[in-house]
Scaffold this motif. Structure first.
Motif: not given
Lengths: 250, 250, 250, 250, 250, 250
Positions: B42, B44, B66-68, B117, B119-121, C70-72, C77, C80, C82-83
């Motif tokens: 996903l 965004t 940001e990848y997670a 930004v 985000d790639c989850d 998820l951040p978004r 946003r 994270r 984790s960050v």
């Protein structure tokens, strides 16, 4: 290819002055202070009998690496990662690269259940710190393996190192491919590539990044050619350092 | 090149089934749920007017990623990085790669002082998560830029995207170069390469790693050729998704 | 009670559109993508044979949950966790609530020395994420238990689930008790309550908070009545999803 | 309801011995050492002129709370959260509860742009630490507000406190609802509830959890009734403490 | 030496009012609430049978200490170290000092394989918190050792404590050496010294720091003399507290 | 005092071989690689115009220090503090000591609103790392101040350094006071003391610790005498290094 002269007077296919001071640290089982011009990296190899829990009982050894920079290795001071409480992405990435590069020339079965941790600490940075680190780390690793052999942790006939490994940066500046970029060149490069090559001339890693315009196949080929030649030169420095060292420790 | 058949019946130069569901998330300024076979990411894109402090006043925008991975994206559960309190090296490395890949096709002057930004989850992982992420992120990015244009944060005539970008993995398995590796293939690959290519067919990133034996120039060339062709196919999926999307939002 | 109409046209005792897509993730032993209107939560259940050290040898299993966003997922946003390197209080609190709610319907002795971790990741948030998470997590949990039974980690006749469990939010807006608040309602609520109810209609958790003026016993009773009815409806959705699922996996 | 006698000889609707030593700390603008039996919590209120950045310019004040336990407050020693480097979920959850409970009786407009932070540190724990903390924190808060008034940070006629607030735990043990559980009772309770009630008898928070079997409406009602009566008694202790205090500081 | 009068009316060689309330915490195996004037430190000693892994099987025990300050112990509030996620240098340094000071009077062989952790939590700070902590910690330690003896974890005849230990601060203010500095004195001191002395009058630690001008040998000698005398007085308070305590617990 | 001979052949009042390589790092405004025997510390001084926010506008500068050890400085490898995510107590304590020692000889008014950060990284450790660090740091500091003067950040006539500073360890081994302990001596010492002395022979810090038996005044005096003499010798090395350096940079 040799008419362009660079800021420091080198030809485009020249390495900077390379030195490898073997055994610089008297605590580690192997060590080397490597310089690529003003870039200076202290590589130490720590040998431990035994392996991490997840490897136990598999009859294989483990080689890993950690890269870091002193806060004032660079032109302006960076906060310590220990003070920030976390390791940055760049540090992680380079540590992983060094570890992979070294493991590519190690026969972990021949190493036996032993662990070698290579620390590469940049004392002074002027571009190419990761490639200098890999080049010096190989020398420290070779000495640590010999130490393990002398201490009988490794069999006398086990051939742990199946090849040597060195690395160099190449890049395109003003449309021209160049070898072993110093920091002032690195920041201007349109394309930046790190190449890790074995003593036999095979690729272990090829990491090319377009910093400015994307690059085409012809440019990629030119960079690869320069890098392979540079690594062959670095291999000669490694061989010389290890030869000296043998006498020194004899 | 097409006689060998893979575990999932593909030819060696076939992509897995690719889908790009544009606008999957209704909160973000741009989004896409991208699938490469069973790998599902996903993406965004969050648009903010303004830039980080260090960029202020330079008339340029900023794009980062940001990848997670969700803990159970993979076959066995991984602890959350938020619970561990730190981000792993692999996560950092891929986040940086995605950001660089996207910036390679963005004219940050045309973007103006705006930040996007991405985000790639990874919701489900089956190999190639970073390449799927880059491919989907481009679609989310394109939509966020359009959103910024509609909201007048970006000039009507500013050409922010100077090219498109997609990525694919290639690797050598049993001596044979193959396109778009699934997880079962990835773990067996002797050489593993991620290639990021623009719509015009130029390289943004080339990251090849010898997982087993080092590779030679001929193998490298074969992998690059496969990857460039795969990225051209992915570009068609991106174009199709963005075309649909335009109607949808019209 | 039904004359007031809400922003989205619902009556005050209506749930939003509820969907439960069972088996959305093909890696986990149980999974469900649950939607309460625009709130969308991916619940995965990871089954492991064995228990944490502190439970070993007691003949009992363990069920726990982790919630994250998820951040978004939200309108703007969020960084994270984790960050940031740490988990926020809200995240902790909801994770603990989900874990307690599920354990209330599990006979840990019947589960045997097995561990099930439920991850609830909010992909899109529009109010009621914790209640949707509990409702979906129950479905994922039920499937993971069936998986454990098929794999013989759980006895064929062991009744691990002693009841079902679902949850819903209720609140008082402009003096009126309402069921299943969307985000725009949630921020306006004077009193906000999350109710977790078993399939048999008993309370597992009652968490009521005065966001504005404190509330009296009469208001509390009205909210409880609405919530119990809402949970009964959610239980029907769970039953339907699990029935379908059985056919699907048959 | 009064025939059952508890471990410590109390009736089921008895509080433990309650003491509130106002002004125990001479550094803070308000403070109270509160005891519910062997549970002892030091509450300090720190008054600062000004508000956090996100509230600036809105003409409103801010009240927040932090809860913590000394490592040896409990029967066996717990590692410090500062040493572990992170705050546990329970600590976060209770800090948030205390903050919400206090804000429910504060008119933040009347407080003006001032911040009050209440620290509740458990010096000795024997059940009910969060309810003792709320009860003592109210006294510290009231004194800090008076301090702010004397220092002219708060208007002489501003009515900052719109009500008082106290809290108590209730639970069902062996089927019997009981007030103010000591630790040995708490661990045996089938249902555990924390009730936060204003001086006027209205609910601020109701948090009931089935630790064993789920509970029904009749049990819930019995617990609420006991808790409301307990909070009324605690309110008398608060009034007495604040009355003494006034003389003391006069 | 006695003509100068200090802010609080003391002579330069006077301690502040010292109190040691033994057994203040009823959970710990030993405890003391110690006051040096307005400085108030709660010391608890936690006794555990067994030692950390690195000491196992050596027939020796372990004594360690942790020092911390409540956020509002001081005149203005400090953020909690648990919230900041790391322990400051000052906290670490004082914890280590307390641990070393206590170990100097413990025969770890006589203690046997038992661990005693001393927590020193500053409830109110007015200078000299580390010296008060050491002085109180000794009392808590002595009681924990007696507890271990009663429980047969320590032999009846083992002499675990080979001496007592106390500590006091001394400093030079306006050229005059003074004993037991209160906070207002501490911030003005040109030289600041903490002295840890055994009951027999021997030095365990001497830590002198020039806050302003460096100091000479004559000044150093004057400070040492004052400190040794102060520690002898503190030893009498410790003896008195332990004597009382014995009756109390009898 | 000179009849006892030590492991390395030194007399009890001999320093180890001391070298100070000034300007070892070409990036920093001041630097020195200092050796006390096999202990080798790289000290760099980073000069920044401006001061931390809390000092702004007070017309004073700031000098601070950070100490760290490379993982393989010691005989066995230590995990990196950056990897552990926190700085240990010992590291903090030594960093603070170095900073205080340097500030004792700096006139921060004369320095003006400038900041100098001294990094002391131990490349190889064999006892006395903190004292070598202080001794080398002074040389790096002196050069950074000269740099600031040349760059006009500091007035031409401002006397920033009001004295020099050096440090040495002393200890009692087998009842005999000895100067500048190597690691093998350090671990055997009954009493261990670090002494920081100015060029004029005044004390900046005196930190004595009984590692074994507590010590008496006579022993303390003997150690102080040895240490003062050792620091006077170190001062000569500093003077020599700075004299050379002046020519080198001239």
């Amino acid at each position: 290819m040799t008419e362009i002269t660079r800021a420091d007077g080198r030809n485009i296919d020249d390495l900077r002055t390379v030195t490898i001071e073997r055994g610089w640290n008297n605590q580690a089982e192997g060590s080397a202070l490597v310089s690529f011009g003003n870039t200076r990296v202290l590589c130490t190899a720590s040998f431990t009998n035994g392996v991490p829990r997840w490897l136990t009982g598999k009859g294989k050894g483990w080689v890993t690496a950690e890269y870091a920079m002193l806060p004032r290795a660079t032109n302006s001071r960076n906060d310590r990662e220990s003070v920030k409480g976390k390791i940055g992405g760049r540090t992680h990435e380079i540590s992983r690269l060094i570890g992979r590069s070294l493991r590519a020339v190690v026969d972990t079965k021949a190493l036996g259940e032993n662990t070698i941790v290579i620390d590469c600490d940049v004392l002074q940075a002027d571009g190419g710190t990761r490639t200098a680190a890999i080049t010096g780390a190989y020398v420290a690793l070779a000495d640590a393996i010999e130490w393990g052999r002398r201490k009988k942790f490794i069999g006398q006939k086990s051939q742990v190192l199946i090849d040597s490994v060195a690395a160099v940066s190449v890049g395109i500046i003003d449309g021209e491919p160049m070898l072993d970029l110093a920091y002032v060149e690195d920041v201007r490069a349109e394309t930046d590539m790190n190449i890790v090559v074995t003593g036999r001339g095979l690729f272990v890693e090829v990491q090319g990044t377009a910093e400015g315009a994307p690059f085409d196949k012809r440019e990629l080929d030119a960079l690869l050619e320069l890098g392979v030649a540079g690594c062959a030169d670095l291999r000669d420095f490694q061989i010389a350092a290890l030869a000296e060292g043998d006498e020194a420790s004899a």
